[in-house]
Design a protein around this motif. Sequence first.
Motif, PDB file in Angstrom:
ATOM      1  N   LEU A 152      70.045  24.479 126.183  1.00  0.00           N
ATOM      2  CA  LEU A 152      71.097  23.493 126.417  1.00  0.00           C
ATOM      3  C   LEU A 152      71.386  23.314 127.902  1.00  0.00           C
ATOM      4  O   LEU A 152      71.669  22.214 128.356  1.00  0.00           O
ATOM      5  N   TYR A 178      71.507  14.950 130.261  1.00  0.00           N
ATOM      6  CA  TYR A 178      72.198  13.896 129.531  1.00  0.00           C
ATOM      7  C   TYR A 178      72.369  12.719 130.475  1.00  0.00           C
ATOM      8  O   TYR A 178      72.804  12.891 131.607  1.00  0.00           O
ATOM      9  N   GLN A 218      79.746  15.003 125.485  1.00  0.00           N
ATOM     10  CA  GLN A 218      78.503  15.099 124.721  1.00  0.00           C
ATOM     11  C   GLN A 218      77.886  16.490 124.844  1.00  0.00           C
ATOM     12  O   GLN A 218      77.394  17.051 123.870  1.00  0.00           O
ATOM     13  N   GLU A 245      77.416  18.968 121.638  1.00  0.00           N
ATOM     14  CA  GLU A 245      76.101  19.463 121.226  1.00  0.00           C
ATOM     15  C   GLU A 245      76.034  20.982 121.298  1.00  0.00           C
ATOM     16  O   GLU A 245      75.464  21.626 120.418  1.00  0.00           O
ATOM     17  N   ARG A 264      77.720  22.355 118.256  1.00  0.00           N
ATOM     18  CA  ARG A 264      76.871  22.145 117.074  1.00  0.00           C
ATOM     19  C   ARG A 264      75.725  23.157 117.040  1.00  0.00           C
ATOM     20  O   ARG A 264      75.443  23.771 116.013  1.00  0.00           O
ATOM     21  N   GLU A 265      75.073  23.346 118.170  1.00  0.00           N
ATOM     22  CA  GLU A 265      73.933  24.265 118.243  1.00  0.00           C
ATOM     23  C   GLU A 265      74.369  25.715 118.043  1.00  0.00           C
ATOM     24  O   GLU A 265      73.673  26.489 117.401  1.00  0.00           O
TER      25      GLU A 265
END
Length: 114
Positions: free
Chosen positions: A37, A42, A93, A97, A100-101
């Motif tokens: 990540l 992005y 964002q 993410e 979520r990960e």
Amino acid sequence: MKARLPKGMGGGPQNMQAMLKQAQKMQEQIEQKKAELEQKEYVVSSGGGMVEVTITGNHEVKAIGINPEVVDPEDVEMLEDMLVAALNEANRQIDEEAEREMDAATGGLNIPGL
């Protein structure tokens, strides 16, 4: 009357060792996800594409692109607002993410500090 645990659910040494191995594997997966990540970039725009920012997963701004049409010496505030909006959206964002990960890596287990 003794309570009976399902097979393999006792507190014996083998079960403890299996739990430790599973926790270690989870920790390795978490560290790997974090590294992935942090390396990801992005690209987010605002103002209908007039301002574009590129930011890494560890929140480092790599690039800012500004369409010359939006540069108005009489209205610098609009440009500033578009930059702020793009940076905030990129950070949102990234955080979304990452959450979520990490949920996927930990199986939804809430681990403090992640």
